[in-house]
Design a protein around this motif. Structure first.
Motif, PDB file in Angstrom:
ATOM      1  N   UNK A  62       1.186  -0.709   0.551  1.00 41.14           N
ATOM      2  CA  UNK A  62       0.283  -0.039   0.235  1.00 41.14           C
ATOM      3  C   UNK A  62       0.799   0.728   0.069  1.00 41.14           C
ATOM      4  N   UNK A  63       1.494   1.211   0.520  1.00 44.57           N
ATOM      5  CA  UNK A  63       3.053   2.252   0.793  1.00 44.57           C
ATOM      6  C   UNK A  63       4.491   1.925   0.307  1.00 44.57           C
ATOM      7  N   UNK A  64       4.949   3.127   0.453  1.00 48.48           N
ATOM      8  CA  UNK A  64       6.455   2.761   0.210  1.00 48.48           C
ATOM      9  C   UNK A  64       7.201   1.783   1.460  1.00 48.48           C
ATOM     10  N   UNK A  65       6.695   2.104   2.991  1.00 49.26           N
ATOM     11  CA  UNK A  65       7.318   1.862   3.717  1.00 49.26           C
ATOM     12  C   UNK A  65       6.850  -0.031   3.438  1.00 49.26           C
TER      13      UNK A  65
ATOM     14  N   UNK B 235      13.158  10.381  15.189  1.00 53.22           N
ATOM     15  CA  UNK B 235      12.045  11.626  14.517  1.00 53.22           C
ATOM     16  C   UNK B 235      11.830  11.518  13.439  1.00 53.22           C
ATOM     17  N   UNK B 236      11.751  12.370  12.383  1.00 53.83           N
ATOM     18  CA  UNK B 236      11.631  12.540  11.311  1.00 53.83           C
ATOM     19  C   UNK B 236      11.756  11.823   9.801  1.00 53.83           C
TER      20      UNK B 236
ATOM     21  N   UNK C 234       8.259   3.847  -6.779  1.00 57.14           N
ATOM     22  CA  UNK C 234       7.062   3.851  -6.033  1.00 57.14           C
ATOM     23  C   UNK C 234       6.252   5.159  -5.861  1.00 57.14           C
ATOM     24  N   UNK C 235       7.239   5.509  -5.538  1.00 57.69           N
ATOM     25  CA  UNK C 235       7.256   7.166  -5.366  1.00 57.69           C
ATOM     26  C   UNK C 235       7.003   8.404  -5.897  1.00 57.69           C
ATOM     27  N   UNK C 236       7.701   8.201  -7.307  1.00 62.57           N
ATOM     28  CA  UNK C 236       7.579   8.742  -8.901  1.00 62.57           C
ATOM     29  C   UNK C 236       9.484   9.480  -8.783  1.00 62.57           C
ATOM     30  N   UNK C 237       9.355   9.856  -9.505  1.00 58.14           N
ATOM     31  CA  UNK C 237      10.691  10.223 -10.015  1.00 58.14           C
ATOM     32  C   UNK C 237      10.970  11.966  -9.138  1.00 58.14           C
ATOM     33  N   UNK C 238       9.657  12.586  -8.980  1.00 59.40           N
ATOM     34  CA  UNK C 238       9.668  14.025  -7.716  1.00 59.40           C
ATOM     35  C   UNK C 238      10.949  13.287  -6.898  1.00 59.40           C
ATOM     36  N   UNK C 239      10.425  12.174  -6.112  1.00 62.97           N
ATOM     37  CA  UNK C 239      10.909  11.806  -4.974  1.00 62.97           C
ATOM     38  C   UNK C 239      12.289  11.661  -5.293  1.00 62.97           C
TER      39      UNK C 239
ATOM     40  N   UNK D 268       7.622  10.585   7.175  1.00 60.33           N
ATOM     41  CA  UNK D 268       6.639  11.089   4.974  1.00 60.33           C
ATOM     42  C   UNK D 268       6.112  10.741   4.432  1.00 60.33           C
ATOM     43  N   UNK D 269       7.858  10.929   3.578  1.00 60.96           N
ATOM     44  CA  UNK D 269       7.386  10.198   2.046  1.00 60.96           C
ATOM     45  C   UNK D 269       6.916   8.938   2.283  1.00 60.96           C
ATOM     46  N   UNK D 270       7.916   8.263   3.128  1.00 62.15           N
ATOM     47  CA  UNK D 270       7.835   6.531   2.932  1.00 62.15           C
ATOM     48  C   UNK D 270       5.953   6.129   3.094  1.00 62.15           C
ATOM     49  N   UNK D 271       5.070   7.113   3.797  1.00 66.72           N
ATOM     50  CA  UNK D 271       3.882   7.125   4.284  1.00 66.72           C
ATOM     51  C   UNK D 271       2.821   7.360   3.243  1.00 66.72           C
ATOM     52  N   UNK D 272       3.653   7.751   2.369  1.00 60.87           N
ATOM     53  CA  UNK D 272       3.114   7.989   0.975  1.00 60.87           C
ATOM     54  C   UNK D 272       2.720   6.873  -0.191  1.00 60.87           C
TER      55      UNK D 272
END
Length: 353
Positions: free
Chosen positions: A103-106, A131-132, A166-171, A211-215
């Motif tokens: 479902x997500x990157x993580x 942390x984040x 998974x996240x796209x070239x913008x990541x 946060x990115x890995x939750x996308x």
């Protein structure tokens, strides 16, 4: 800091194995760089013909040796990064199906970590959160005296490519870190990762925002998740490889090189020959009986194939002379290899008529 780690130990206390898929694209990359790929593969104890069988298991140390030798021969410290450009998502085998539907990157990374033993036993990944920020830490241990710089860079680049898919070239990662020192020219590294690349760090890995890995995973189809989960579980529950299985795989690998012996197989497994002998005896086998059974299987298939002369087949099966092969074949099949080949051809002609 806390760690989330999935790690499944190899079922045998022998040197780890890796799939031939780790070298996908190697020959295509090596030749333009002035490398003789066949020579390098054979020097590492690998059968060049086996490159077509991506799911075949070989010693991870041999994979590392090919990468390190090639980097030196081509004078390209960025060799692994170039090779990674030839990789495909499908090179992960059955695992790619489940990762695609995470479902997500993580979740995709957690699946990759949990089932890493299915494609490379020398590779050890884990996630570290603080942390984040979340870091995918990459370790590579062949349990042999061979360099791992290129293997580490290959694994890190493949991990980066997976996240981009998974996240796209913008990541972009926060940073990509390597424990080893920098190459003389860091241009390729900075171009490939397009982010902060750091060397001489205390770990090798990829730092990302949590946060990115939750996308969400761009490739995921929720309707297929239950199916892919069942598929992967069915693959995982298959019987783990035994010493007998690994000995058979290594014999098939080493036969065409002319270096198939109990000593060579034992060295590839990283154990003493007595250990191999003991495990085979527990299965009611000896090294000779296993070697002979594999020769029978291969001979039956190769002799029926007109692409190879009988002399070539005798060499592929590591017989000292064609006459030795002829005597052995008649003893096992009751007829000469020529008669067997002729009968097989008649059968094919009848089936196609």
């Amino acid at each position: 800091m806390w760690h989330l780690t999935y790690h499944l130990e190899a079922p045998l206390s022998v040197r780890p194995l890796a799939r031939y898929a780790a070298l996908h694209g190697y020959i295509e990359l090596a030749e333009p760089l002035g490398i003789d790929p066949i020579k390098v593969l054979r020097a590492a104890g690998l059968d060049p013909a086996g490159m077509d069988v991506q799911d075949r298991w070989v010693p991870a140390a041999a994979i590392s040796r090919v990468l390190e030798t090639s980097a030196v021969a081509a004078r390209r410290e960025d060799f692994a990064l170039l090779l990674a450009q030839h990789r495909r998502f499908s090179n992960l085998g059955p695992l790619s199906v489940s990762i695609r539907e995470a479902p997500d990157a993580r979740s995709a990374l957690e699946t990759l970590i949990r089932y890493q033993h299915m494609y490379n036993e020398a590779l050890h990944l884990h996630l570290s959160e603080r942390r984040d920020l979340t870091t995918l830490i990459v370790n590579y241990d062949t349990k042999a005296d061979v360099g791992t710089r290129q293997a580490l860079e290959l694994a890190t680049t493949v991990g980066y490519q997976l996240l981009r898919t998974i996240l796209g070239d913008a990541w972009r990662p926060v940073a990509v870190c390597f424990q080893h020192g920098p190459p003389s020219d860091t241009g390729t590294h900075r171009k490939v990762f397009d982010s902060d690349v750091r060397f001489d760090q205390h770990f090798t890995g990829i730092i990302s925002t949590t946060a990115d890995l939750r996308k969400p995973n761009r490739m995921s189809d929720p309707m297929l998740r239950s199916y892919t989960r069942t598929l992967l579980e069915s693959v995982e529950t298959a019987n783990p490889p035994t010493v007998l299985t690994r000995v058979r795989e290594l014999i098939e690998l080493l036969l065409p090189t002319g270096r198939c012996s109990l000593d060579q197989v034992s060295r590839s497994l990283g154990v003493h020959r007595k250990t191999v002998h003991r495990h085979l005896a527990q299965s009611g086998e000896t090294f000779t009986s296993v070697l002979d059974s594999i020769r029978v299987e291969l001979a039956e298939r190769l002799v029926a194939d007109n692409r190879y002369s009988l002399t070539e087949i005798s060499e592929m099966l590591a017989f000292s002379t064609p006459n030795s092969f002829s005597r052995w074949f008649r003893g096992h099949f009751g007829v000469s290899a020529r008669v067997w080949r002729a009968s097989a051809q008649v059968g094919e002609d009848f089936a196609s008529s």
